[in-house]
Design an enzyme around this catalytic site. Structure first.
Site, PDB file in Angstrom:
ATOM      1  N   HIS A  31      -8.622  -5.442   1.708  1.00 52.38           N
ATOM      2  CA  HIS A  31      -7.172  -5.248   1.654  1.00 52.38           C
ATOM      3  C   HIS A  31      -6.535  -6.623   1.536  1.00 52.38           C
ATOM      4  CE1 HIS A  31      -3.083  -4.096   2.664  1.00 52.38           C
ATOM      5  NE2 HIS A  31      -3.437  -2.821   2.623  1.00 52.38           N
ATOM      6  N   GLU A  79       0.727  -1.788   2.567  1.00 49.39           N
ATOM      7  CA  GLU A  79       1.088  -1.931   1.160  1.00 49.39           C
ATOM      8  C   GLU A  79       2.514  -1.459   0.896  1.00 49.39           C
ATOM      9  OE1 GLU A  79      -1.328  -0.010  -2.384  1.00 49.39           O
ATOM     10  OE2 GLU A  79      -2.511  -1.421  -1.191  1.00 49.39           O
ATOM     11  N   ARG A 103       5.132  -4.134   0.159  1.00 50.28           N
ATOM     12  CA  ARG A 103       5.229  -4.523  -1.255  1.00 50.28           C
ATOM     13  C   ARG A 103       5.869  -3.400  -2.074  1.00 50.28           C
ATOM     14  NH1 ARG A 103      -0.607  -5.200  -2.473  1.00 50.28           N
ATOM     15  NH2 ARG A 103      -0.988  -4.601  -0.311  1.00 50.28           N
ATOM     16  N   ARG A 146      -5.971  -3.057  -5.160  1.00 55.08           N
ATOM     17  CA  ARG A 146      -6.303  -3.944  -4.047  1.00 55.08           C
ATOM     18  C   ARG A 146      -7.349  -4.986  -4.398  1.00 55.08           C
ATOM     19  NH1 ARG A 146      -6.298   0.658   0.746  1.00 55.08           N
ATOM     20  NH2 ARG A 146      -4.034   0.634   1.097  1.00 55.08           N
ATOM     21  N   HIS A 156     -11.693  -3.623   4.298  1.00 58.74           N
ATOM     22  CA  HIS A 156     -10.787  -2.527   4.643  1.00 58.74           C
ATOM     23  C   HIS A 156     -11.421  -1.149   4.501  1.00 58.74           C
ATOM     24  CE1 HIS A 156      -7.069  -0.449   5.309  1.00 58.74           C
ATOM     25  NE2 HIS A 156      -7.013   0.047   4.081  1.00 58.74           N
ATOM     26  N   HIS A 157     -12.095  -0.877   3.383  1.00 58.14           N
ATOM     27  CA  HIS A 157     -12.590   0.479   3.137  1.00 58.14           C
ATOM     28  C   HIS A 157     -13.942   0.402   2.434  1.00 58.14           C
ATOM     29  CE1 HIS A 157     -11.712   4.847   2.711  1.00 58.14           C
ATOM     30  NE2 HIS A 157     -12.543   4.761   1.697  1.00 58.14           N
ATOM     31  N   ARG A 174     -10.486   2.059  -3.989  1.00 57.56           N
ATOM     32  CA  ARG A 174      -9.617   3.137  -3.510  1.00 57.56           C
ATOM     33  C   ARG A 174      -8.159   2.709  -3.600  1.00 57.56           C
ATOM     34  NH1 ARG A 174      -6.851   4.097   0.952  1.00 57.56           N
ATOM     35  NH2 ARG A 174      -7.863   2.490   2.208  1.00 57.56           N
TER      36      ARG A 174
END
Length: 478
Positions: free
Chosen positions: A272, A285, A288, A309, A411-412, A451
């Site tokens: 991220h 996010e 932004r 991302r 992050h993911h 993602r």
């Protein structure tokens, strides 16, 4: 990180009741009466438990941590869905086809088309289901990589995670789901190729076997296990993470070893781009999406802030010291309630003017003023000639001004256990493993190589619900 953990604990305290030695939050059913075991009490696990209970199953929900919520509690930006009543109320036109196209493009076209199709088609139903169960998802914004506003969140743009967790925990309790905290699954019980239960280690260190008609794995990804992350992507060794400590991937290895479950896309790990280096706080996010820009220490923009991302993370790492500043004004602050949490945490630099802010942050004031002026001209013209940002909801000209130093953090994890459209876990030969289902970040294939923000919660609810229904039906037919 302490401030993040403190915020999470405050949010969770209102929705959970810690149990005693066994960690149970409801009267436990007799072992023989258990239809479905769900492993993991994050968004996917609780959605699965609620759906299974609504289908008539007796459900035990096992969570190794001392609280429910998992990474879902940390979600801030929203849950994506296309064609909802909420979008219609805001005059937003959206379709599952647009959702599919955005996510497929964002995933570098590595997504499993069949699973992605389900995600897109069932996303609106997931949001409506949460609303029916009491969730406030009345605000709609846009996150990176999306072509329309489809990220649903509470009134005023408040963080979405606590709302989802509270809603699901309340629904699970109302349906007599037996939630057992401090229960870590350490083995599967397999008989004649069929999964018929689990072995757990409880808070006092003792072990227990629990049998059921079907088992659902919803234990999350492995973003908090940096050794495992680095095993698949050495470039991420030493990176911080936005994940809670329980996201260690242990169940993925267990299922692969004990049940010969197939894994895929394990090397696809997302960073991220807006994580505070000092304490690991993830800045949503949505900041932004509501108008903030990214600038380097030199005061210049360097990317389309609403790019995917992976692209924005790489661009940030290329800046001096590998970090950047998220810059916004009072109008952005007023548009998104989530920002107030960051201000309370003390991670936001403030200035009455751009020049004052630049001095506080150590940014070149002259260049910064020109950057903001150029951006405001782009907003007025409706065209970002520098970086092609298509969604610029407001100019940045209303003092005070704010900045947060940010950089990428793990992050993911897009990879995980392979499932079919019915959420059955597949073995190395591609055949379903009887009695075993999976949903959420523990699975792989849905998001491809990247993602899009807001798609995780959609994934959790859509496939958690499918897993709950399918496991309940399997258990009933045994």
């Amino acid at each position: 990180m302490k401030s993040l953990i403190r915020a999470i604990l405050i949010g969770v305290a209102v929705v959970i009741v810690l149990a005693g030695c066994g960690g149970r939050t409801a009267a436990a059913p007799e072992a023989a009466a258990i239809d479905v075991i769900v492993i993991g009490a994050g968004g996917a696990g609780m959605a699965a438990a609620v759906e299974a209970a609504e289908a008539g199953a007796t459900v035990v929900l096992l969570e190794k941590m001392p609280m429910v919520g998992g990474n879902t509690m940390r979600a801030t930006g929203g849950i994506n869905a296309a064609g909802t009543s909420v979008q219609a109320g805001h005059g937003i036109t959206d379709t599952p086809d647009l959702f599919y196209d955005d996510a497929f493009r964002g995933g570098r076209e590595m997504n499993d088309p069949e699973l992605l199709r389900i995600l897109a088609d069932e996303s609106a139903g997931a949001v409506e289901w949460l609303i029916e169960h009491g969730a406030d998802l009345s605000d709609v914004g846009r996150l990176g990589g999306h072509s329309v506003n489809r990220s649903h969140r509470p009134t005023g743009g408040a963080p979405v995670g606590a709302t989802v967790v509270t809603t699901l925990q309340r629904a699970a309790t109302a349906r007599n789901v037996d939630i057992r905290l401090w229960n870590e699954v350490t083995d599967l019980i397999i008989e004649d190729g069929r999964v018929v239960g689990v072995e757990v280690t409880v808070r006092d260190g003792s072990t227990e076997q629990i049998r059921a008609g079907a088992v659902i794995i919803a234990a999350g990804g492995f973003g908090a296990n940096n050794d495992m992350v680095a095993r698949y992507d050495e470039d991420l060794r030493g990176f911080g993470t936005t994940n809670h400590p329980g996201a260690d991937g242990a169940i993925i290895g267990l299922v692969a070893e004990r049940a010969n479950a197939a894994l895929l896309h394990m090397e696809q790990i997302q960073t991220h781009p807006t994580v505070v280096p000092a304490d690991g706080t993830m800045v949503t996010e949505a900041v932004r999406g509501n108008g903030a820009i990214l600038v380097s220490r030199t005061g210049r923009r360097f990317a389309n802030e609403l790019g995917t991302r992976d692209v924005v993370s790489d661009a940030t790492l290329a800046q001096p010291e590998g970090t950047a500043f998220l810059l916004f004004d009072h109008s952005v602050r007023e548009s998104l309630r989530a920002i107030e949490n960051y201000i309370r945490q003390g991670i936001v630099i403030q200035g009455d003017s751009l020049e004052a802010l630049a001095g506080e942050a150590g940014i070149n004031a002259t260049v910064l003023a020109q950057t903001v002026a150029t951006y405001n001209q782009a907003v007025a013209a409706g065209t970002d000639a520098e970086f092609g940002r298509s969604d610029m909801p407001r100019s940045l000209n209303e003092g005070a001004f704010y900045a947060v130093e940010v950089g990428p953090g793990v992050h993911h994890t897009m990879g995980g256990i392979r499932i079919n459209p019915s959420t059955q876990v597949l073995n190395g030969s591609g055949a379903p493993i009887p009695g075993l289902y999976a949903a959420g970040e523990v699975t792989g294939g849905i998001h491809g190589a990247n993602r899009l923000g807001g798609n995780a919660l959609a994934d959790l609810i859509v496939f958690g619900r499918i897993a709950g229904r399918e496991a309940a039906a399997f258990a009933a037919a045994k």
